[in-house]
Design a protein around this motif. Structure first.
Motif, PDB file in Angstrom:
ATOM      1  N   VAL A 379       0.852  -1.196   0.000  1.00 27.21           N
ATOM      2  CA  VAL A 379       0.000   0.000   0.000  1.00 27.21           C
ATOM      3  C   VAL A 379       0.885   1.242   0.000  1.00 27.21           C
ATOM      4  N   ASP A 380       0.696   2.111  -0.986  1.00 28.41           N
ATOM      5  CA  ASP A 380       1.381   3.405  -1.022  1.00 28.41           C
ATOM      6  C   ASP A 380       0.581   4.365  -0.134  1.00 28.41           C
ATOM      7  N   LEU A 381       1.105   4.651   1.037  1.00 28.99           N
ATOM      8  CA  LEU A 381       0.348   5.386   2.041  1.00 28.99           C
ATOM      9  C   LEU A 381       0.160   6.860   1.692  1.00 28.99           C
ATOM     10  N   SER A 382       1.026   7.406   0.858  1.00 31.97           N
ATOM     11  CA  SER A 382       0.909   8.817   0.466  1.00 31.97           C
ATOM     12  C   SER A 382       0.024   9.024  -0.753  1.00 31.97           C
ATOM     13  N   HIS A 383      -0.064   8.008  -1.634  1.00 28.67           N
ATOM     14  CA  HIS A 383      -0.670   8.255  -2.939  1.00 28.67           C
ATOM     15  C   HIS A 383      -1.857   7.381  -3.289  1.00 28.67           C
ATOM     16  N   GLN A 384      -2.224   6.403  -2.447  1.00 31.37           N
ATOM     17  CA  GLN A 384      -3.412   5.629  -2.786  1.00 31.37           C
ATOM     18  C   GLN A 384      -4.635   6.560  -2.804  1.00 31.37           C
ATOM     19  N   SER A 386      -7.417   6.825  -1.410  1.00 32.91           N
ATOM     20  CA  SER A 386      -8.056   7.218  -0.146  1.00 32.91           C
ATOM     21  C   SER A 386      -7.138   8.036   0.760  1.00 32.91           C
ATOM     22  N   SER A 387      -5.871   8.216   0.367  1.00 37.54           N
ATOM     23  CA  SER A 387      -4.928   8.943   1.214  1.00 37.54           C
ATOM     24  C   SER A 387      -5.278  10.424   1.259  1.00 37.54           C
ATOM     25  N   SER A 388      -5.123  11.019   2.433  1.00 38.44           N
ATOM     26  CA  SER A 388      -5.390  12.452   2.571  1.00 38.44           C
ATOM     27  C   SER A 388      -4.121  13.281   2.467  1.00 38.44           C
ATOM     28  N   GLY A 389      -3.017  12.680   1.999  1.00 35.59           N
ATOM     29  CA  GLY A 389      -1.799  13.440   1.777  1.00 35.59           C
ATOM     30  C   GLY A 389      -0.566  12.630   2.106  1.00 35.59           C
ATOM     31  N   PRO A 390       0.623  13.241   1.929  1.00 26.21           N
ATOM     32  CA  PRO A 390       1.876  12.533   2.216  1.00 26.21           C
ATOM     33  C   PRO A 390       1.912  11.990   3.638  1.00 26.21           C
ATOM     34  N   PHE A 391       2.438  10.791   3.767  1.00 28.64           N
ATOM     35  CA  PHE A 391       2.603  10.131   5.063  1.00 28.64           C
ATOM     36  C   PHE A 391       4.050   9.674   5.108  1.00 28.64           C
ATOM     37  N   ASP A 418      -8.458   0.542   6.879  1.00 25.39           N
ATOM     38  CA  ASP A 418      -9.394  -0.576   6.937  1.00 25.39           C
ATOM     39  C   ASP A 418      -8.605  -1.869   6.751  1.00 25.39           C
ATOM     40  N   HIS A 419      -8.787  -2.820   7.652  1.00 31.71           N
ATOM     41  CA  HIS A 419      -7.947  -4.011   7.619  1.00 31.71           C
ATOM     42  C   HIS A 419      -8.127  -4.828   6.345  1.00 31.71           C
ATOM     43  N   SER A 420      -9.305  -4.811   5.787  1.00 36.52           N
ATOM     44  CA  SER A 420      -9.558  -5.622   4.589  1.00 36.52           C
ATOM     45  C   SER A 420      -9.128  -4.915   3.314  1.00 36.52           C
ATOM     46  N   SER A 421      -9.587  -3.674   3.127  1.00 36.47           N
ATOM     47  CA  SER A 421      -9.304  -2.953   1.886  1.00 36.47           C
ATOM     48  C   SER A 421      -7.988  -2.186   1.926  1.00 36.47           C
ATOM     49  N   ARG A 422      -7.461  -1.941   3.129  1.00 34.91           N
ATOM     50  CA  ARG A 422      -6.249  -1.150   3.356  1.00 34.91           C
ATOM     51  C   ARG A 422      -6.428   0.301   2.919  1.00 34.91           C
ATOM     52  N   VAL A 425      -8.845   5.426   6.512  1.00 36.54           N
ATOM     53  CA  VAL A 425     -10.139   5.736   7.095  1.00 36.54           C
ATOM     54  C   VAL A 425     -10.088   7.063   7.859  1.00 36.54           C
ATOM     55  N   LEU A 426      -9.028   7.278   8.584  1.00 37.84           N
ATOM     56  CA  LEU A 426      -8.901   8.539   9.322  1.00 37.84           C
ATOM     57  C   LEU A 426      -7.428   8.828   9.575  1.00 37.84           C
ATOM     58  N   ARG A 427      -7.137  10.084   9.953  1.00 37.61           N
ATOM     59  CA  ARG A 427      -5.770  10.549  10.188  1.00 37.61           C
ATOM     60  C   ARG A 427      -5.780  11.501  11.384  1.00 37.61           C
ATOM     61  N   VAL A 428      -4.794  11.347  12.272  1.00 38.59           N
ATOM     62  CA  VAL A 428      -4.739  12.133  13.500  1.00 38.59           C
ATOM     63  C   VAL A 428      -3.352  12.755  13.637  1.00 38.59           C
ATOM     64  N   ASN A 429      -3.293  14.045  13.912  1.00 43.16           N
ATOM     65  CA  ASN A 429      -2.029  14.701  14.229  1.00 43.16           C
ATOM     66  C   ASN A 429      -1.642  14.396  15.671  1.00 43.16           C
ATOM     67  N   VAL A 430      -0.362  14.024  15.864  1.00 39.70           N
ATOM     68  CA  VAL A 430       0.115  13.704  17.214  1.00 39.70           C
ATOM     69  C   VAL A 430       1.384  14.518  17.492  1.00 39.70           C
ATOM     70  N   GLY A 431       2.162  14.119  18.500  1.00 43.51           N
ATOM     71  CA  GLY A 431       3.366  14.847  18.878  1.00 43.51           C
ATOM     72  C   GLY A 431       4.493  14.645  17.892  1.00 43.51           C
ATOM     73  N   LYS A 432       5.664  15.183  18.210  1.00 47.13           N
ATOM     74  CA  LYS A 432       6.817  15.132  17.323  1.00 47.13           C
ATOM     75  C   LYS A 432       7.550  13.801  17.459  1.00 47.13           C
ATOM     76  N   GLY A 433       7.786  13.180  16.300  1.00 53.40           N
ATOM     77  CA  GLY A 433       8.569  11.953  16.282  1.00 53.40           C
ATOM     78  C   GLY A 433       7.834  10.714  16.733  1.00 53.40           C
ATOM     79  N   PRO A 434       6.608  10.456  16.247  1.00 52.87           N
ATOM     80  CA  PRO A 434       5.912   9.238  16.661  1.00 52.87           C
ATOM     81  C   PRO A 434       6.543   7.994  16.036  1.00 52.87           C
TER      82      PRO A 434
END
Length: 934
Positions: A379-384, A386-391, A418-422, A425-434
Motif C-alpha cells: 500500500v502506497d500510504l501517500s498516494h493511494q 483514499s490517502s489524505s496526503g503525504p505520510f 481498513d484491515h480488509s481494503s487497506r 479511514v482517518l488521520r490524527v495529528n500527534v506529537g513530534k517523532g511518533p
C-alpha cells in the motif's frame, strides 16, 4: 565551624584522597587481574552507567572474585562476576564504592575505589543521535517508556479516575532505545543504544539493578513467550544477541545481515522475524543488485534452535517496523522504498516518478501457507486514492479495533487503514517523532513521540484522549527545534520526503542516488560537521550554517526563517556520530591489542595518515580526480557504522574499503601487507571512535584562515568538559595544552580561558601584520568522561597586511549570474558592519529573493583585497515543471578588489555557486549606497 560540617568535610576529603592513593597503586596489572580499563573515569563515574572491573586472570579465576567492601548507605546492587570476562557493577546510588578482589573470602589482594556522581541527564547528554525504536511497553497495569535523549525511563500509572500520570523516572544507560516486558519475565528490560548494554530494571524497587554488555548499539528487544530469552538486535554488527534473562547472561550471537533493527515474534512464539533497516533497493541502483550477504530484507529465526531458517527479499529499502498480526498471519512492514534513478525534481504521481514511496507491506507469515515469506500486498500510504496526503516515514504499525494503525515519524501523524481494503479511514495529528504504537486494549492506543518526549493516548475511533509528558528535555531548545526541522517534509517535489529520508538518523540510507545526468553519489553521513568542514563529497558546502540554509531550500523546497536556520545549524553541529565503545573495542572503548598493532601500520608503513590524520582522522583537503572534480577526505571516526563506502558506494563492507586502500598503498610501493596485517589495519579502523572527547569546531577554520585581523582570539571546542581534577593532580592547567606559534616557531604569549566547552586563546599583544601563525591544542588534554585528546589539533592562519579601513555601517552587494540564457541580478545588504573576532562582522540581508533569510558573516580587508565568508546565496530559479521558485546556492571563494569610489562602487569581484557536480560563476559589486531600485 560546627562539628557535623567539619566531620562531613573531613570524611569527604579523606575519601577522595584515599581513592586517589588507591587508584595510583592500582594502575598496573597484579598477579591476579589485568590493569583497569583506561577510559573509565573512576573519579567521576556517571550514575546510570555500568562499571567494568579489571578481568581476573586465569590462574586466579577459580578462587577469586570481586566484592564490594563499602558502598553508600541504602545501596543494594552487587557485583556480577563473570568467568573469562569483566566483572561488572551498576551503581544504584551516587557516592563512593570500594571494591576488593577476594581469594575465597580470606585475603584482600587489591582494592579499587569508584566515585559515582549523579550528573543528571543534561550533563550526560551527547548527541550520538540514537533515538528510540520501541519506546513504550505495558508492564502489568502500568506503562513504561524509553526516553532516548534524556537517558531515563519513565513509569506511568492510572489514577483512581482512570487517567494516566507519570509516577516515576529512573536514570539508565545512554540513549535508551527500547523497553520490553513479558509476564513470565522477572525484569523490565531496556536497550541502552549508547552504552552497548541490556539493562535489567526491578520495577518494584524502581532501580536499574544490572546491565549486561551485549554488543554495539542494541536497538530493539523481543522476549520469548516463555520469558526465558531476550533477543536484542545489533545493527552495526549484523547480529542478534541472545540473553538468558534469569541468569542475566549473554549466551549466543545469531548472524543475520546488514543493519538488523526491527523485530516481531509469531503468535505461537516459534518464529522471530528480523528486518534490515537500511536494506537498500534490490532492483534499481547503480550496481544493479547487491551481494546476498548485504542484500536481505527480513530474516526468519527459529526461536527454539536459535538459528536462521531463511531470508525474505524484495520487501522495501528502509524497513522501520514489523508487526505480526495473529488474526491474519500477515507480517506487516512499515517501510519506505526508494528509486534512485529519477531526479527529485521529476517527482510526479501521475507519471509514476516516485523517488520515495512510503508504504505498508504485507508478507505472508504462516509457514503452512504456500506464499509463506512472500510479499502479498503493498500500500502506497501517500498516494493511494483514499490517502489524505503525504505520510512520510512510516515507523510503527499495530492492529487496533477494526483498523491497522500506523505512525509516521516525519509527518507527525497516525493513520487508520481498513484491515480488509487497506484504504485510509482517518488521520490524527500527534506529537513530534511518533514511532512505536501499541494497543492497550479497551479501545485505547498508545503512541510514543520520542522527539517531543510525550506519550499520546488515542481511542480506536481516532480521538485524542490524553497527552503525557515523559521527561525533561536534556537537549537545548535549538537542538530540539533543529531535529524537528530535519524530519519535516518539504514542499512541491519534496512534499513526500524530508532530510531524514536520505540521512537516516543522520547516517546514510545505503543507496546510491543520481544527483545529475552523470553524477551518482553515496549519501554522506552527517557527523562531526563542526570539526570537519567543508562538507559533502565534493566539498561544495563550506560549513553547517550555510548547509542549514541551502539544503532545506534546495533539497526539500522549504526555505527556513533566520531562527529556524540557527536551530538547524545547532542540530547538525551537535551530531557527533559513534559513541566511544563498539562491538570490537574493549568495553570502555579503548583499542584492543590487535587494533594497536593496526594503528602502527596505519600510521607507519601503510601511510594512511597522509590523508586521514589528526584526532579527527582527516586532513580536510580535497583530492583531485581524473574527472576534474575534487573529492573531500572524510573522517574515519565511526566509519564502521556506515555500511557503504566511497563516494560511489562501490564498497559495501568496511573490509572491502580497507582492502582497496591497502591495495592502493601497495601499488605506490608500500608493503606488501600480509593477510594478518590487513586484518590488524581493519581492526584499527573498525575501532576508530573519539577516545577522549568528540571534537567540535576550531577558529580560524580552513575556509577563514586568510586575511585574519590582528585582534583574533583563536578558540577550540570539544563536546566534553575538561577534567580539571586530573589536571590539578598532575599540577597542570589547561593553558599547558594550548600554544600559539609564529612562523619562526616561537610561542606567542596568550591568556587561556575556558568558556563552557570552548577554550579561548587571547594574545596579550597584537599579532604581526602579514605573519603566519599556528594554533595548537596538544594531545593528552584530559576530559571528565575519561580519556584524553589522542593527537594535536592544529590550525594555521595568516594575519592581514593592512586591515584598517573606515567603512559605513551598511554596504550593498549587486550580484550578476547567468542562468540558462538569462542574466539575473540579485541584491544583498551587508548590514551592521562592526569589529568582530578576526575581522568585521555583519548580517547578510537579501533584498530581492527570500528576504526573510538572515546570516551572520564576516568581511576582511587586506590591502586592496576584500574577502567575505562563504554564505548561502538566495536567487530566483525557474523550473519547467515547477515554475518560478526561490533557490539557495553555496557561495564560496567570495573575493573582490577595492576600486576607486567612482559612482559609489567600493569593490568588484566574483564567487562560485557550488552544488553536487556543478558550479555557477557569479560576479558582484560592493556599493556604498542603497541601490536606486529600492
Amino acid at each position: 565551624m560546627n562539628q557535623p560540617y567539619f566531620c562531613g568535610a573531613f570524611f569527604f576529603c579523606f575519601s577522595l584522597c584515599f581513592a586517589t592513593a588507591v587508584q595510583s597503586q592500582f594502575r598496573q596489572e597484579s598477579r591476579c587481574h589485568e590493569a583497569p580499563l583506561p577510559l573509565q573515569n573512576q573519579k567521576s563515574f556517571p550514575l546510570g552507567e555500568t562499571f567494568f572491573l579489571p578481568k581476573i586472570l586465569k590462574p586466579c579465576q577459580k578462587s577469586s572474585r570481586w566484592t564490594i567492601k563499602r558502598a553508600p548507605s541504602g545501596s543494594q546492587n552487587s557485583v556480577v562476576n563473570m568467568k573469562n570476562d569483566h566483572a561488572r557493577f551498576t551503581p544504584d546510588l551516587p557516592g563512593i564504592y570500594r571494591f576488593a578482589l577476594e581469594d575465597v573470602g580470606k585475603v584482600i589482594q587489591d582494592q579499587l575505589v569508584l566515585q559515582v556522581d549523579d550528573w543528571g541527564p543534561k550533563k550526560r547528554f551527547r548527541n550520538h543521535y540514537l533515538p528510540p525504536y520501541a519506546g513504550v511497553t505495558k508492564v502489568d497495569d502500568d506503562l513504561w517508556t524509553a526516553n532516548g535523549s534524556s537517558y531515563t525511563v519513565s513509569k506511568l500509572s492510572r489514577t483512581a479516575r482512570g487517567a494516566w500520570q507519570k509516577t516515576g523516572e529512573i536514570q539508565v544507560g545512554s540513549w535508551p532505545g527500547a523497553v520490553a516486558w513479558q509476564k513470565a519475565s522477572p525484569y523490565l528490560l531496556v536497550a541502552h543504544r549508547g552504552s552497548d548494554t541490556l539493562g535489567f530494571i526491578d520495577t518494584r524497587r524502581m532501580i536499574l539493578i544490572d546491565s549486561v554488555w551485549v554488543g554495539d548499539e542494541p536497538t530493539e528487544i523481543i522476549i520469548s513467550n516463555d520469558g526465558k530469552l531476550a533477543f536484542v538486535s545489533l545493527p552495526t554488527m549484523g547480529k542478534l544477541a541472545v540473553v538468558a534473562i534469569q541468569s542475566r547472561r549473554l549466551i549466543k550471537y545469531i548472524d543475520v545481515g546488514f543493519d538488523p533493527r526491527a523485530m516481531s515474534l509469531s503468535s505461537d512464539g516459534k518464529l522471530l522475524f528480523v528486518a534490515s533497516y537500511r536494506s537498500r533497493n534490490q532492483n534499481t541502483d547503480l550496481y544493479g543488485s547487491y551481494p546476498e550477504e548485504v542484500a536481505g530484507d527480513i530474516w526468519i529465526i527459529d526461536v527454539k534452535g536459535l538459528s536462521v531458517l531463511g531470508q525474505i527479499n524484495d520487501v522495501s529499502a528502509v524497513n522501520r517496523s514489523l508487526y505480526f498480526d495473529g488474526m491474519s498471519s500477515l507480517l506487516w512492514v512499515a517501510a519506505t522504498n526508494g528509486d534512485p534513478y529519477p531526479n527529485q525534481g521529476d517527482y510526479s504521481v501521475d507519471e509514476g516518478v516516485l523517488p520515495f514511496v512510503h508504504e505498508l507491506v504485507g508478507v505472508q507469515g504462516d509457514p503452512a501457507n504456500k506464499d509463506f515469506g512472500r510479499v502479498v500486498t503493498r500500500v502506497d500510504l501517500s498516494h493511494q486514492p483514499s490517502s489524505s496526503g503525504p505520510f512520510v516515514g512510516p515507523s510503527g504499525v499495530v492492529r487496533g479495533g477494526e483498523y491497522l494503525w500506523l505512525s509516521a515519524v516525519s509527518s507527525n501523524q497516525v493513520i487508520a487503514l481498513d484491515h480488509s481494503s487497506r484504504e485510509e479511514v482517518l488521520r490524527v495529528n500527534v506529537g513530534k517523532g511518533p514511532r512505536r504504537i501499541i494497543n492497550l486494549g479497551g479501545g485505547v492506543l498508545a503512541v510514543h513521540c520520542y522527539q517531543s518526549l510525550e506519550l499520546w493516548l488515542l481511542s480506536t475511533k481516532g480521538q485524542v484522549l490524553q497527552i503525557i509528558s515523559l521527561a525533561e528535555d536534556s537537549r537545548s531548545p535549538l537542538i530540539a527545534q533543529g531535529e524537528q526541522i530535519f524530519y519535516q517534509p518539504g514542499n512541491l517535489y519534496a512534499s513526500n520526503h524530508s532530510c531524514d529520508s536520505c540521512h537516516l538518523e543522520g547516517q546514510n540510507e545505503g543507496m546510491i542516488w543520481r544527483f545529475g545526468s552523470a553524477l551518482w553519489s553515496n549519501v554522506r553521513p552527517l557527523q562531526l560537521l563542526a570539526a570537519t568542514p567543508p562538507h559533502h563529497w565534493y566539498s561544495y558546502v563550506a560549513n553547517s550554517s550555510v548547509d542549514a540554509i541551502a539544503a532545506p531550500a534546495s533539497i526539500v523546497a522549504q526555505p527556513l526563517s533566520a531562527n529556524e536556520a540557527k536551530a538547524m545549524t545547532a542540530f547538525m553541529d551537535s551530531l557527533i556520530g559513534a559513541p566511544r565503545a563498539n562491538g570490537a573495542t574493549n568495553r570502555d572503548g579503548s583499542f584492543t591489542l590487535e587494533a594497536e598493532k593496526g594503528k602502527v601500520l596505519f600510521e607507519g608503513e601503510a601511510q594512511c595518515v597522509a590523508c586521514h590524520s589528526g584526532p579527527v582522522f582527516t586532513n580536510q583537503t580535497a583530492i583531485p580526480l581524473p574527472s576534474g572534480k575534487s573529492l573531500d577526505v572524510p573522517s574515519l571516526l565511526g566509519a564502521y557504522r556506515h555500511g557503504i563506502y566511497f563516494e560511489d558506494g562501490r564498497a559495501t563492507t568496511l573490509k572491502q574499503a580497507v582492502n582497496e586502500f591497502i591495495d592502493r598503498s601497495e601499488s605506490w610501493g608500500r608493503g606488501p601487507f600480509s593477510d594478518q596485517e590487513r586484518q590488524q589495519i581493519l581492526a584499527f579502523v573498525s575501532q576508530l571512535t573519539a577516545k577522549g572527547s568528540a571534537p567540535g569546531g576550531m577558529f580560524p577554520e580552513i575556509y577563514e584562515n586568510s586575511s585574519v585581523y590582528p585582534n583574533v582570539q583563536p578558540w577550540v571546542e570539544f563536546f566534553d568538559p575538561i577534567d580539571q581534577h586530573q589536571l590539578r593532580l598532575n599540577k597542570q592547567a589547561v593553558a599547558d595544552y594550548i600554544t600559539l606559534l609564529d612562523s619562526s616557531g616561537q610561542a606567542v604569549d596568550v591568556e587561556v580561558s575556558v568558556e563552557g566547552l570552548r577554550i579561548v586563546a587571547s594574545p596579550k599583544a597584537g599579532l604581526q601584520l602579514g605573519e603566519r601563525y599556528q594554533f595548537k591544542v596538544l594531545q593528552g588534554l584530559p576530559f571528565i568522561t575519561g580519556g584524553q585528546l589522542t593527537a594535536d589539533r592544529i590550525k594555521s592562519f595568516v594575519v592581514a597586511t593592512n586591515p584598517q579601513y573606515e567603512l559605513p555601517k551598511n554596504l550593498y552587494m549587486e550580484v550578476s549570474l547567468t542562468l540558462g540564457s538569462e542574466v539575473q541580478i540579485e541584491y544583498l545588504e551587508l548590514q551592521g558592519i562592526r569589529l568582530a573576532n578576526g575581522g568585521l562582522g555583519f548580517t547578510m540581508v537579501p533584498l530581492t529573493t527570500l528576504t526573510d533569510q538572515r546570516e551572520n558573516l564576516w568581511l576582511r580587508l587586506d590591502g586592496h583585497e576584500l574577502t567575505i565568508s562563504p554564505f548561502a546565496f538566495p536567487f530566483a530559479a525557474n523550473s519547467k515543471k515547477w515554475g518560478p521558485r526561490p533557490a539557495v546556492g553555496n557561495a564560496q571563494g567570495v573575493r573582490a578588489r577595492l576600486v576607486h569610489e567612482d559612482a559609489g562602487v567600493f569593490a568588484e569581484g566574483s564567487f562560485a555557486i557550488t552544488a553536487p557536480g556543478r558550479s555557477i560563476a557569479a560576479s558582484f559589486r560592493i556599493l556604498m549606497e542603497r541601490p536606486a531600485v529600492f
